[in-house]
Enzyme design. Structure first.
Site, PDB file in Angstrom:
ATOM      1  N   ASN A 155       0.849  -1.195   0.000  1.00 24.88           N
ATOM      2  CA  ASN A 155       0.000   0.000   0.000  1.00 24.88           C
ATOM      3  C   ASN A 155       0.881   1.240   0.000  1.00 24.88           C
ATOM      4  O   ASN A 155       2.112   1.135  -0.017  1.00 24.88           O
ATOM      5  CB  ASN A 155      -0.959  -0.025   1.202  1.00 24.88           C
ATOM      6  N   ASP A 168      -3.458 -10.122  13.135  1.00 25.44           N
ATOM      7  CA  ASP A 168      -3.618  -8.720  13.551  1.00 25.44           C
ATOM      8  C   ASP A 168      -2.664  -8.501  14.733  1.00 25.44           C
ATOM      9  O   ASP A 168      -2.940  -8.900  15.869  1.00 25.44           O
ATOM     10  CB  ASP A 168      -5.073  -8.440  13.939  1.00 25.44           C
TER      11      ASP A 168
HETATM   12  O1  PMT Z   1       3.243   6.062   6.449  1.00 18.73           O
HETATM   13  P1  PMT Z   1       2.604   7.398   6.107  1.00 18.73           P
HETATM   14  O2  PMT Z   1       2.583   7.669   4.616  1.00 18.73           O
HETATM   15  O3  PMT Z   1       3.203   8.539   6.898  1.00 18.73           O
HETATM   16  O4  PMT Z   1       1.074   7.294   6.528  1.00 18.73           O
HETATM   17  C1  PMT Z   1       0.737   7.143   7.883  1.00 18.73           C
HETATM   18  C2  PMT Z   1      -0.502   6.256   8.055  1.00 18.73           C
HETATM   19  C3  PMT Z   1      -1.694   6.896   7.360  1.00 18.73           C
HETATM   20  C4  PMT Z   1      -0.228   4.855   7.455  1.00 18.73           C
HETATM   21  C5  PMT Z   1      -0.738   6.125   9.602  1.00 18.73           C
HETATM   22  O5  PMT Z   1      -0.988   7.402  10.124  1.00 18.73           O
HETATM   23  C6  PMT Z   1      -1.936   5.220   9.908  1.00 18.73           C
HETATM   24  O6  PMT Z   1      -3.058   5.651   9.986  1.00 18.73           O
HETATM   25  N1  PMT Z   1      -1.672   3.886  10.105  1.00 18.73           N
HETATM   26  C7  PMT Z   1      -2.716   2.880  10.318  1.00 18.73           C
HETATM   27  C8  PMT Z   1      -3.236   2.412   8.997  1.00 18.73           C
HETATM   28  C9  PMT Z   1      -4.550   1.623   9.110  1.00 18.73           C
HETATM   29  O7  PMT Z   1      -5.538   2.028   8.666  1.00 18.73           O
HETATM   30  O8  PMT Z   1      -4.475   0.562   9.800  1.00 18.73           O
HETATM   31  P2  PMT Z   1      -5.729  -0.475  10.000  1.00 18.73           P
HETATM   32  O9  PMT Z   1      -7.013   0.222  10.148  1.00 18.73           O
HETATM   33  O10 PMT Z   1      -5.597  -1.496   8.952  1.00 18.73           O
HETATM   34  O11 PMT Z   1      -5.312  -1.071  11.377  1.00 18.73           O
HETATM   35  C10 PMT Z   1      -5.684  -0.518  12.632  1.00 18.73           C
HETATM   36  C11 PMT Z   1      -4.543  -0.727  13.573  1.00 18.73           C
HETATM   37  O12 PMT Z   1      -4.221  -2.117  13.688  1.00 18.73           O
HETATM   38  C12 PMT Z   1      -3.260  -0.059  13.166  1.00 18.73           C
HETATM   39  O13 PMT Z   1      -2.629   0.414  14.327  1.00 18.73           O
HETATM   40  C13 PMT Z   1      -2.446  -1.164  12.509  1.00 18.73           C
HETATM   41  O14 PMT Z   1      -1.028  -0.942  12.654  1.00 18.73           O
HETATM   42  C14 PMT Z   1      -2.887  -2.387  13.298  1.00 18.73           C
HETATM   43  N2  PMT Z   1      -2.886  -3.629  12.522  1.00 18.73           N
HETATM   44  C15 PMT Z   1      -3.712  -3.771  11.472  1.00 18.73           C
HETATM   45  C16 PMT Z   1      -3.740  -4.962  10.767  1.00 18.73           C
HETATM   46  C17 PMT Z   1      -2.889  -6.003  11.136  1.00 18.73           C
HETATM   47  N3  PMT Z   1      -2.858  -7.138  10.501  1.00 18.73           N
HETATM   48  N4  PMT Z   1      -2.039  -5.815  12.174  1.00 18.73           N
HETATM   49  C18 PMT Z   1      -2.040  -4.658  12.874  1.00 18.73           C
HETATM   50  O15 PMT Z   1      -1.261  -4.496  13.818  1.00 18.73           O
END
Ligand code: PMT
Length: 398
Positions: free
Chosen positions: A210, A306
């Site tokens: 991504n 996750d």
């Molecule tokens: O890297 P940049 O270009 O500076 O952008 C920053 C960002 C937009 C990526 C950052 O600010 C951000 O929002 N990161 C989270 C991205 C996201 O939407 O994650 P998620 O909704 O898929 O997951 C929620 C949380 O669970 C996050 O903390 C993620 O790290 C964690 N997660 C998700 C899926 C997974 N399999 N394992 C995880 O640990």
């Protein structure tokens, strides 16, 4: 806004070839909002000219203890009087020796002796001079006197040798100087965090990933380290320099990221998931490059672990901070993620605001509600997150 904004920094330049790097240092300090006043030693003035530094700093450059431009002839007292710090970069072996022994036979050494402000030196010298017993003794002496030493680094030297003694680059010095002034809100804390995208391989050359750049996560790692934390940053594939004082572990895929997080987790006080971890990976990774054909190609995907949810569910889990990047309905989705993963704190941002760029607009969610932060550079947003996080952490025992 940088913590260097409106700080008065007296920059001493002693006589080494690394003096050429001081020009960029003055430029970057000025860009960060610092008011820079340059003092050249006689040796420094042989390598670089006052004119350059006057133009870059916008301030008078000082070289002479007996400079008649200072009406009371007290340049050695007045220059440091209302400074926030004196930084000597480069600090040569001779300058460090004179500092260690309290010499005061030129403006720069007298200024350092007469100061009541923090003194920081960035050594620069040939590796044998750096390793020599007198220099080792002198560095120990100035440290014992409360002088902070930034660097040096190992690498190519002007003399053609390779080794320890190279002055840190201007960007690194500015980063360390910023860190010097940041309140140590996370002192004694161990922070494990993730950043960047993950890459889920389809074959040896292709994969699912991504557009996360890693900038938000790296800025937050830097802010945590500057706030005094021990930081382990588990990073997906990005091309960013590792922040000073941060231990970085590379982990391209979600499963590698999970393994690296769990390796680093013992003793962690805080876990922060900034990474945009791929929710799915191909069921199979082809050993050889897939060949093109006219047919439709169907990929079967399976869910990734996750990481954040697993860490938060641990018995005795560290304080967990999640992130959520949404394309709409930020409040509902972000708070929903915080509750479903049982997180005490989550940072929400819109994809269009935060992904890829240098700035971000975030809202912090916790049990007390939502706390928007103003749109700012990711470095400043990161400092806001650290300050909020530090306020939520239980006081340290003992
Ligand atoms: O890297 P940049 O270009 O500076 O952008 C920053 C960002 C937009 C990526 C950052 O600010 C951000 O929002 N990161 C989270 C991205 C996201 O939407 O994650 P998620 O909704 O898929 O997951 C929620 C949380 O669970 C996050 O903390 C993620 O790290 C964690 N997660 C998700 C899926 C997974 N399999 N394992 C995880 O640990």
């Amino acid at each position: 806004m940088s913590v260097l904004n409106d700080r008065k920094i007296v920059l001493g330049i002693s006589g080494g070839i690394a003096a050429y790097k001081a020009a960029e240092l003055v430029r970057l300090l000025g860009k960060a909002g610092a008011d820079v006043h340059v003092v050249l030693s006689e040796g420094g003035a042989r390598f670089v000219t006052p004119v350059t530094f006057q133009a870059l700093s916008g301030n008078t450059v000082w070289t002479d203890l007996w400079d008649a431009r200072m009406p009371n002839n007290m340049a050695h007292i007045d220059l440091g009087r209302d400074a926030d710090a004196i930084l000597v970069a480069p600090a040569t072996a001779d300058f460090i020796a004179r500092l260690a022994h309290g010499r005061a036979d030129d403006l720069l050494s007298t200024l350092c002796l007469a100061r009541d402000v923090p003194l920081i030196v960035a050594p620069a010298m040939n590796r044998q001079m750096w390793e020599s017993p007198p220099t080792r003794r002198n560095v120990d002496l100035i440290r014992a006197d409360g002088v902070t030493v930034f660097g040096p680094a190992a690498g190519d030297q002007a003399c053609g040798e390779v080794g320890m003694g190279r002055m840190l680059e201007a960007e690194e010095l500015v980063e360390l100087l910023e860190g010097y002034f940041v309140p140590k809100l996370l002192a004694g804390r161990r922070v494990v965090m993730t950043a960047g995208p993950t890459f889920e391989a389809i074959d040896p050359v292709r994969g699912i990933t991504n557009i996360s750049s890693g900038k938000m996560g790296y800025a937050l790692a830097r802010a945590c380290a500057q706030a005094g934390a021990e930081v382990v940053l588990v990073s997906g594939p990005v091309s960013l320099p590792v922040p000073a004082g941060v231990c970085c572990v590379q982990a391209p895929s979600a499963r590698e990221m999970r393994a690296a997080v769990f390796d680093a987790l013992p003793g962690a006080d805080v876990f922060i998931g900034v990474a945009a971890v791929a929710d799915y990976r191909p069921v199979q990774t082809a050993e050889h490059k897939l060949k093109k054909s006219g047919d439709t190609l169907t990929l079967s995907l399976t869910p990734n672990p996750d990481i954040l949810a697993e860490v938060a569910a641990l018995e005795g889990a560290p304080f967990c901070v999640g992130f959520a990047a949404e394309s709409r309905d930020l409040d509902a989705y972000a708070e929903g993620k915080r509750r479903s993963k049982r997180l005490p704190m989550l940072v929400g941002n819109l994809v269009r605001d935060g992904m890829g760029g240098d700035d971000n607009t975030v809202i912090l969610y916790d049990d007390a509600g939502r706390h928007p932060l103003p749109r700012a550079r990711k470095a400043d947003v990161a400092r806001g997150i650290v300050s909020h996080l530090a306020g939520l952490l239980a006081p340290r025992k003992g």
